[in-house]
Motif scaffolding. Structure first.
Motif, PDB file in Angstrom:
ATOM      1  N   LEU A   3       0.831  -1.201   0.000  1.00 29.92           N
ATOM      2  CA  LEU A   3       0.000   0.000   0.000  1.00 29.92           C
ATOM      3  C   LEU A   3       0.869   1.256   0.000  1.00 29.92           C
ATOM      4  N   SER A   4       0.306   2.367  -0.496  1.00 28.08           N
ATOM      5  CA  SER A   4       1.054   3.616  -0.600  1.00 28.08           C
ATOM      6  C   SER A   4       1.150   4.318   0.755  1.00 28.08           C
TER       7      SER A   4
ATOM      8  N   LEU B 242      -4.368  -5.508  -5.843  1.00 22.66           N
ATOM      9  CA  LEU B 242      -3.397  -4.498  -6.258  1.00 22.66           C
ATOM     10  C   LEU B 242      -2.595  -4.930  -7.486  1.00 22.66           C
TER      11      LEU B 242
ATOM     12  N   VAL C  67      -2.124   6.022   2.264  1.00 25.34           N
ATOM     13  CA  VAL C  67      -3.073   5.029   2.785  1.00 25.34           C
ATOM     14  C   VAL C  67      -2.539   4.422   4.075  1.00 25.34           C
TER      15      VAL C  67
ATOM     16  N   TYR D 189     -10.215   6.004   5.288  1.00 26.19           N
ATOM     17  CA  TYR D 189      -9.028   5.463   4.617  1.00 26.19           C
ATOM     18  C   TYR D 189      -8.445   6.478   3.622  1.00 26.19           C
TER      19      TYR D 189
ATOM     20  N   LEU E 296      -9.217  -0.541   0.514  1.00 21.21           N
ATOM     21  CA  LEU E 296      -7.845  -0.035   0.409  1.00 21.21           C
ATOM     22  C   LEU E 296      -7.287  -0.183  -1.010  1.00 21.21           C
ATOM     23  N   PRO E 297      -7.364  -1.374  -1.633  1.00 25.09           N
ATOM     24  CA  PRO E 297      -6.854  -1.476  -3.013  1.00 25.09           C
ATOM     25  C   PRO E 297      -7.676  -0.640  -4.001  1.00 25.09           C
TER      26      PRO E 297
ATOM     27  N   GLN F 160      -7.778  -9.647   4.560  1.00 22.44           N
ATOM     28  CA  GLN F 160      -7.011  -8.520   4.021  1.00 22.44           C
ATOM     29  C   GLN F 160      -5.665  -8.976   3.470  1.00 22.44           C
TER      30      GLN F 160
ATOM     31  N   GLU G 245      -6.320   2.822  -4.003  1.00 22.05           N
ATOM     32  CA  GLU G 245      -5.016   2.879  -4.675  1.00 22.05           C
ATOM     33  C   GLU G 245      -5.173   2.972  -6.201  1.00 22.05           C
TER      34      GLU G 245
ATOM     35  N   ILE H 228      -5.917  -8.107  -0.569  1.00 23.89           N
ATOM     36  CA  ILE H 228      -5.314  -6.833  -0.966  1.00 23.89           C
ATOM     37  C   ILE H 228      -4.193  -7.004  -1.987  1.00 23.89           C
TER      38      ILE H 228
END
Length: 576
Positions: free
Chosen positions: A9-10, A37, A13, A94, A59-60, A29, A63, A33
């Motif tokens: 993740l970035s 991604l 995030v 998020y 989350l993805p 997760q 992104e 994830i």
């Protein structure tokens, strides 16, 4: 144990996740994830409610959003407005450090014009209920023609609610080459049909078995007569003074009726069902989240998306028509690794459904007798005594103490305590003296020969949920302390500051000896027999002779001396 950093993740995030206090991803997760991604393939993800599914797709998804474009790039479909709002709130948290990302909720019961204006200003992510977004698409108020990602959350429930045609209509307005991510707690045939009809060779991620219930939930059932259902509910509520529960009914009428009866009988209860306005539903849910309500009586549809921490029990006032729905209901408790209890009230004619529930959840169900009137009085007495002990003295009460002491002059300490606790104790004792114990329930598990009462010993122990214990942790602690086997300690019930458990009578001396001088977080553990025959001789030898055994939080041993402190656990998962 992996961290969110390991998932790719970035930084913005990860900063938002850290601000929320999450450190380690849940199993769903960890599995979903990286896969979401890495490519644009379709995905079917199966995991129980409370395992962090929103973060698993949210989350993805964030992104992959292009903030510089104001077109709708992703749509998340959810079955109810409560779940729609919950997902929106989580997604916004998020995205707090992602500049230019807009997330808008679209749902029935609110102004369609205001929602249309929000979409017109530009929303890269739209979280919607099927009925409202379909209506807005048909009116030209929403444009999903350039959607790149479509998430179907709680897909099984959307289909149970009859949204298949709505989903077909909505998805027909989206590009054929979009990525579709389907998240569900169960995998009935209807969900498999969606995967066949709307997805292209989806990969599958599964946490636990398909349709299985979470392992942290204990399942119990009580068999009663048809007219004893409400009386049984009252007994279960009275036997659990720290109860914070969702009570499920099949119909809106039953949910309203049960809630009204509970309120009349003095319980902090409220109803949640489809006949309430959106404002009424928001008020009820707000009160429940703040714990101003102890009991929330709800229908299955209305309860979808309830995400409230620390629900101790789910009570099935009536079993659902669809067996898979039971998994959703019981998922309201035992969330994010915590323990919970699912209680079923059923009649003799419904007993056969228990086997089907055991098959679909993959968990054993225990038949238990309803607590007797005197058992309830005993629990309430201990609870009252503990409440008095922990009540802070109001500063202004000192003004009235001289007059109060004059009124109580002549009473010794023992008489004063007895009179004080009798004020509350008498209320339960008199009620249950007038109401006979229901005769519908039978003791012991199905297929077993119940042990005679004289063959068991029941214990009181002065530690409970306030000490970081639940029924699983307390049972493990007792097994470790005594050396007894898995089945030797049973009927473990944890309350706020005390608990009960049972053993066979011949090992009672072992229990008393093994826990003599034990401490939990520096506080002496006291164990007493509450009923049953006087303990005889025999049983296994204590695990340790002499000395003291000290336990830290969660029942883990840290040292042999009193006063040892256990390390506090950090919040480790992103909850749904």
């Amino acid at each position: 144990m992996s961290t969110f950093t390991d998932l790719g993740l970035s930084a913005p995030v990860l900063k938002a996740i850290a601000a929320l206090g999450f450190e380690h991803p849940t199993e769903i997760q960890q599995k979903a994830i990286p896969q979401l991604l890495s490519g644009d393939s379709d995905l079917v993800a199966l995991a129980q409610t409370g395992t962090g599914k929103t973060a698993a797709f949210g989350l993805p998804l964030l992104e992959r959003i292009a903030p510089e474009s104001r077109t709708t790039q992703a749509i998340i479909l959810a079955p109810t407005r409560e779940l729609c709002l919950q997902i929106t709130t989580e997604m916004q948290s998020y995205a707090r450090y992602l500049k230019g990302v807009s997330i808008v909720a679209v749902y029935g019961g609110a102004s369609i014009q205001e929602q249309a204006r929000a979409l017109k200003r530009g929303a890269q992510v739209v979280v919607a209920t099927p009925g409202r977004i379909k209506d807005m698409i048909s009116r030209g108020l929403a444009d999903v023609s350039r959607v790149e990602y479509c998430v179907l959350d709680e897909a099984d429930e959307m289909l149970n609610m009859g949204f298949y045609e709505d989903l077909t209509d909505i998805l027909s307005h989206t590009p054929a080459d979009k990525s579709t991510w389907l998240f569900s707690a169960t995998m009935p045939d209807a969900v498999a049909r969606i995967a066949r009809d709307f997805m292209h060779h989806p990969s599958e991620v599964t946490v636990g078995g398909r349709n299985e219930s979470t392992a942290t939930v204990r399942h119990e059932y009580y068999v009663v007569g048809g007219r004893e259902r409400y009386a049984a509910l009252k007994r279960l509520a009275d036997a659990n003074p720290g109860l914070f529960s969702v009570i499920f009914c099949r119909t809106k009428r039953d949910a309203q009726k049960v809630a009204e009866k509970l309120i009349e009988d003095g319980y902090n209860a409220g109803a949640l069902h489809g006949d309430l306005s959106q404002n009424q539903r928001d008020l009820v849910m707000g009160a429940f989240r703040k714990r101003q309500l102890q009991l929330l009586v709800a229908t299955d549809v209305a309860a979808r998306g309830i995400d409230v921490d620390d629900v101790t029990h789910v009570i099935h006032y009536q079993l659902p028509d669809e067996t898979e729905t039971y998994t959703h209901r019981s998922g309201r408790t035992g969330r994010a690794g915590k323990s919970g209890i699912s209680l079923i009230i059923l009649t003799r004619s419904e007993r056969g459904r228990i086997r089907a529930l055991e098959r679909i959840t993959g968990r054993p169900f225990e038949e238990k007798p309803l607590p007797s009137g005197m058992e309830i009085c005993e629990i309430q007495l201990y609870h009252l005594a503990d409440s008095i002990r922990n009540t802070e003295i109001h500063p202004e009460v000192k003004t009235f103490l001289p007059a109060v002491k004059d009124l109580l002059e002549g009473l010794d300490r023992d008489a004063l305590i007895a009179k004080m606790v009798s004020v509350e104790f008498s209320r339960f004792a008199e009620f249950y003296a007038r109401n006979e114990d229901p005769k519908g329930s039978t003791e012991g598990q199905r297929g077993e020969t119940p042990l005679p009462h004289g063959g068991q010993a029941r214990f009181f122990i002065n530690v409970g949920e306030r000490d970081g214990l639940d029924w699983m942790i307390l049972k493990d602690m007792l097994k470790e302390a005594t050396g007894l086997g898995k089945e030797d300690i049973f009927k473990v019930e944890t309350k706020d500051s005390f608990s009960f458990f049972s053993t066979e009578a011949d090992v009672a001396p072992l229990i008393l000896e093994s826990l003599k001088g034990a401490h939990l977080e520096g506080r002496a553990i006291k164990v007493e027999l509450t009923d049953g025959p006087p303990p005889g001789k025999g049983g296994k030898k204590p695990w340790k002779k002499g000395g003291k055994k000290t336990y830290g939080k969660k029942g883990k041993p840290y040292s042999k001396g009193p006063g040892a402190k256990g390390k506090k656990r950090k919040k480790t998962t992103g909850k749904r």
